[in-house]
Design a protein around this motif. Structure first.
Motif, short mmCIF file in Angstrom:
data_model
loop_
_atom_site.label_atom_id
_atom_site.label_comp_id
_atom_site.label_asym_id
_atom_site.label_seq_id
_atom_site.Cartn_x
_atom_site.Cartn_y
_atom_site.Cartn_z
N ILE A 12 10.13 -16.32 37.78
CA ILE A 12 10.72 -17.66 37.97
C ILE A 12 11.73 -17.61 39.13
N PHE A 14 11.63 -15.67 41.69
CA PHE A 14 10.83 -15.60 42.92
C PHE A 14 10.36 -17.00 43.33
N VAL A 15 9.81 -17.73 42.37
CA VAL A 15 9.25 -19.05 42.67
C VAL A 15 10.35 -20.02 43.10
N VAL A 16 11.45 -20.02 42.35
CA VAL A 16 12.54 -20.95 42.68
C VAL A 16 13.11 -20.64 44.07
N THR A 17 13.31 -19.36 44.34
CA THR A 17 13.83 -18.98 45.67
C THR A 17 12.86 -19.39 46.77
N VAL A 20 13.20 -23.15 47.33
CA VAL A 20 14.48 -23.63 47.84
C VAL A 20 14.71 -23.20 49.29
N MET A 41 19.33 -15.92 51.26
CA MET A 41 18.19 -15.78 50.35
C MET A 41 18.53 -14.86 49.18
N VAL A 48 20.11 -17.58 40.95
CA VAL A 48 19.07 -18.11 40.06
C VAL A 48 18.83 -17.14 38.91
N VAL A 51 21.80 -17.15 36.43
CA VAL A 51 21.80 -18.37 35.61
C VAL A 51 20.69 -18.31 34.57
N LEU A 52 19.51 -17.82 35.01
CA LEU A 52 18.39 -17.68 34.07
C LEU A 52 18.75 -16.74 32.92
N VAL A 55 21.21 -18.51 30.45
CA VAL A 55 20.75 -19.63 29.63
C VAL A 55 19.45 -19.31 28.87
#
Lengths: 61, 248
Positions: A12, A14-17, A20, A41, A48, A51-52, A55
């Protein structure tokens, strides 16, 4: 199970970075320079991931 | 359950970041600002606007002095402006039009005494010369579209005031380009990987914005298509970069 969660969180991140970074590169011209861009980067990815981790739902003991 | 919702929210928010940032783009009468950079040599602002598929405007501005060139549907309009003073030169295949605030001078493409009329009208214009000097001092990367436009515009402006320096510079520049031999490109360092990734990522972002701008607000499927294309392109570029720097 914990390993699977970790891999999923990394995926996740990897994908979010990846999603963005184009916006950041476009809006912050200085990021096109590899030094600042790589730092940005890395910072985005770490943020990210942290935070992941914070939460992500955990099983109660 | 609540935490699941937070995770979902985080991922969704990150997917929406592009749309939020895109809204910050400036809209002007010349179109959407798609590129802006401050020239390190002159501290002038170099901006490129896009008003449509065949409508681009390049503008170089330093203080009150600005030179802009609009290319649209086979017509080129070059404007030099300083305060209230303005000189506008526009041409296409059929005619050349000069407007310097004293009315329009229209010269047909086949006119034999066109050069003499132009010289009489703006041959002594200090404003045109200052505009040419400004874009002559801007440093643009060799063999870039920006460099081509700056040099051709400078040549045009200088020719208007009877100076062939810009034309000679343009000829030397073109000879230099044609003398450059094509050679195979290879990636030498991680910096090359980053530069190529940045170009691709920015192109993906701009395509995404254009995709969104082209569809009506109610076209949910269209928006979804834009999102999917952007996601694929952005993730693909990022994966390529990871592979390029041999992280994988």
């Amino acid at each position: 199970m914990r390993m699977a969660v970790l891999v999923l969180q990394l995926l996740i991140t990897f994908v979010v970075t990846a999603l963005v970074m184009p916006a950041l590169l476009f809006t912050i011209p200085a990021a096109r320079n590899d030094r600042f861009g790589l730092a940005l980067m890395s910072g985005t990815a770490i943020l990210v991931f942290v935070v992941l981790r914070l939460v992500w739902p955990r099983r109660r003991a | 359950m609540r935490r699941n919702a937070v995770v979902f929210g985080l991922v969704t928010a990150s997917l929406c970041v592009p749309a939020v940032a895109g809204a910050a783009d400036r809209e002007t009468d010349r179109g959407r600002l798609i590129h802006v950079v401050k020239d390190p040599a002159t501290k002038a602002d170099v901006r490129i606007y896009e008003a449509g598929p065949n409508d681009l405007t390049l503008e170089v501005a330093q203080g009150a002095l600005s030179v802009s060139k609009r290319l649209t549907n086979g017509r080129a309009v070059t404007t030099v402006r300083e305060g209230r003073n303005e000189v506008r030169l526009s041409f296409d295949r059929a005619e050349f039009v000069i407007n310097d605030g004293r009315g329009e001078l229209v010269i047909a493409a086949g006119s034999t005494d066109g050069a003499r009329q132009m010289q009489a009208r703006i041959g002594q214009s200090a404003l045109v010369r200052r505009g040419a000097d400004l874009i002559g001092r801007v440093k643009a990367q060799t063999n870039s579209p920006l460099a081509h436009q700056l040099r051709s515009t400078r040549a045009l402006l200088l020719l208007m005031v009877g100076d062939t320096t810009g034309r000679d510079e343009l000829a030397a520049y073109m000879r230099q380009l044609s003398a450059t031999k094509a050679r195979p490109v290879s990636l030498q360092s991680p910096t090359d990987c980053w530069n190529l990734y940045a170009v691709e990522a920015i192109a993906a972002w701009m395509e995404y914005e254009q995709c969104y701008a082209a569809i009506p607000w109610w076209d949910v499927l269209g928006m979804l298509a834009c999102d999917v294309i952007y996601d694929m392109r952005a993730i693909g570029a990022f994966s390529w970069w990871v592979h390029c720097v041999a992280l994988s």
